[in-house]
Design an enzyme around this catalytic site. Structure first.
Site: not given
Lengths: 326, 326
Positions: A147, A200
């Site tokens: 991530e 994001t």
């Protein structure tokens, strides 16, 4: 020592030559639990096929379904980079090679944990191919590292539910403390992805660094209520609790037709409606599959009328996480 | 209509002439759950004796244990004011009179829900004397009104556990939504009240109106972990979760020897240690009665050495709330 023992236990002669794994998309935040809650869904998800090679090294053989957006360079692609990290961790990067096929069945940048699904599929695949030297708990830090490579933040609210399945709570990060929460039987998610771009990073930057204590208290009352509701399978309590007074008002700005979609979902009987992760996907939580279907169809039709393309998915909460397919 | 029916059902000929009720002290916030969590303890608590009179009206006959600090004027005393409110609500204030004896077994301004215990005892007493026309859920708003009279804020995190017993969550206030949480069998509280003055109003004013989102996320991860820990009777998870990064750093300033007391409690094996409500009382949460005793005795001895008077109490979580005594 422990690691050396496990490495010695690896029996390369018994290892399969290939494996194919599916890992699920995830809805981070679960509406009221910013950065701490998330759940996995049965659909969509990503697929990784992995082939053992005699030549050491990790290579990407192909990527499908990404419109050419993901890197083929094995050091830049998060799936291969994480797989390589795991082989290095086990000290077998010179003894073992793999080629990876990544088949994306879900949109990138959709707020559905696209990178998490791929990373979890890849790490679950290599671990299985090796005969499962690591537990899921031990795989988690590698997923979090993935991530960090993909998004710049080592968040776990997508990778944890993608890896463990079900509904997960990230109690804290120092050290990483993941709690599996109970999943009420009749909980369904209707997800709609409006094809608009909400990176994001931008979605995070919009959020204010300081919040009113009063709003924080409202939020953690709701979070506490949601946890209790999940343990009690109390759908009314779940519904009363799944409200986001802090993040949604800011992020909703980036999502076209957000409040119209929310109104439609609530009118059709959703327990709750909100943003999936950082968006632009939205999610309706229902206690009935047919309600989730009605909601996603109505919202999709509405978006089409507004000339916004969309994808939609209806699914129960996925309670298994990644699985071997074929 | 409903109220009229209940009023008509009241049979004054069958009503007892007197009743004596104990209601428990409470630990609001439960360390990490500012303004939403609280639990009741077996000791200390307050006692209310109530006598039916033929002459209508609510009077205070006497107050013991308050060092003359509480008003005898029935309109200013929160116990009598709440009892009067309930009689008015039922429309029987001209048909029924009571005299009240309030016996305070706990210090005022201690952060142990002193006013809540008295108010709950009074309302539970009058409701019982009348043959329980109202449920506990229906009594709660009157208790909250009592808190508003006593502290200027209509908080429910002391009155809810005092009334229902156990551990309570105030999910939200609009409307008031109280959830009873499970109580693990071996949970004990060791409470120490250092006799220093920390008025609730001041303790609240110290707290900042804005908090860092990062800290709020840490706090609600802990709150979610605590709720899960209570459902799972997972004492390790309870211990990891009962941390307050937001309120304690500010309020601890008002409490002498706070960090020394905390160190002693944690060294002796407390699951957690923090401030009870707005202080100055502090609470050690343990999974063993004897550990709670050791902690409170050691802390008390330390405070005595520092020439600070204190009171201490050890108790399981009280799961019944108010009860009729004698």
């Amino acid at each position: 020592m422990e690691l050396q023992k496990r490495k010695n236990q690896l029996d390369f002669s018994k290892i399969e030559n290939e494996i194919r794994v599916f890992a699920p998309a995830t809805v981070a935040n679960m509406i009221c639990g910013f950065d701490i809650l998330g759940f996995a869904v049965d659909a969509p998800g990503d697929e990784v096929a992995m082939y053992r090679t005699t030549e050491p090294g990790v290579r990407i053989r192909s990527i499908q379904g990404d419109d050419g957006r993901l890197p083929l360079d094995p050091d830049k692609n998060t799936v291969s980079a994480c797989v390589k990290m795991l082989l290095q961790h086990l000290g077998i990067e010179n003894e073992f090679g793999v080629e990876i096929e990544l088949i994306k069945h879900m949109p990138i940048g959709s707020g559905l944990g696209s990178s998490s699904a791929s990373t979890v599929a890849g790490l679950f695949a290599i671990n299985n191919l090796l005969g499962n030297p690591l537990s899921k708990e031990e795989l988690l830090p590698f997923c979090v590292e993935g991530e960090r490579l993909a998004c710049g933040h080592g968040h776990a609210d997508n990778v944890a539910p993608a890896l463990f399945g079900g509904i997960t709570l990230i109690r804290g990060y120092e050290p990483l403390d993941v709690i599996k929460l109970p999943v009420p039987n009749d909980l369904y998610a209707g997800v709609v992805f409006p094809k608009v771009d909400v990176p994001t990073r931008d979605a995070r930057q919009l959020i204010k660094g300081k919040v009113a204590l009063k709003d924080a208290v409202t939020q953690w009352g709701n979070i506490a209520g949601l946890i209790a509701g999940l343990y009690e399978s109390d759908y009314d309590l779940i519904s009363r609790s799944m409200k986001d007074v802090l993040i949604e008002p800011t992020r909703a700005i980036l999502i076209p037709e957000f409040y119209e979609m929310k109104q439609m979902a609530m009118d059709l009987g959703a327990l709750s409606f909100g943003i999936s992760g950082s968006g632009p996907s939205v999610v309706a939580i229902t206690k009935d599959e047919s309600i989730a279907k009605q909601i996603t169809e109505k919202i999709s039709a509405h978006l089409t009328a507004k000339e916004i393309e969309s994808l939609h998915y209806v699914s129960a909460v996925n309670t298994v996480g990644p699985k071997i397919i074929n």
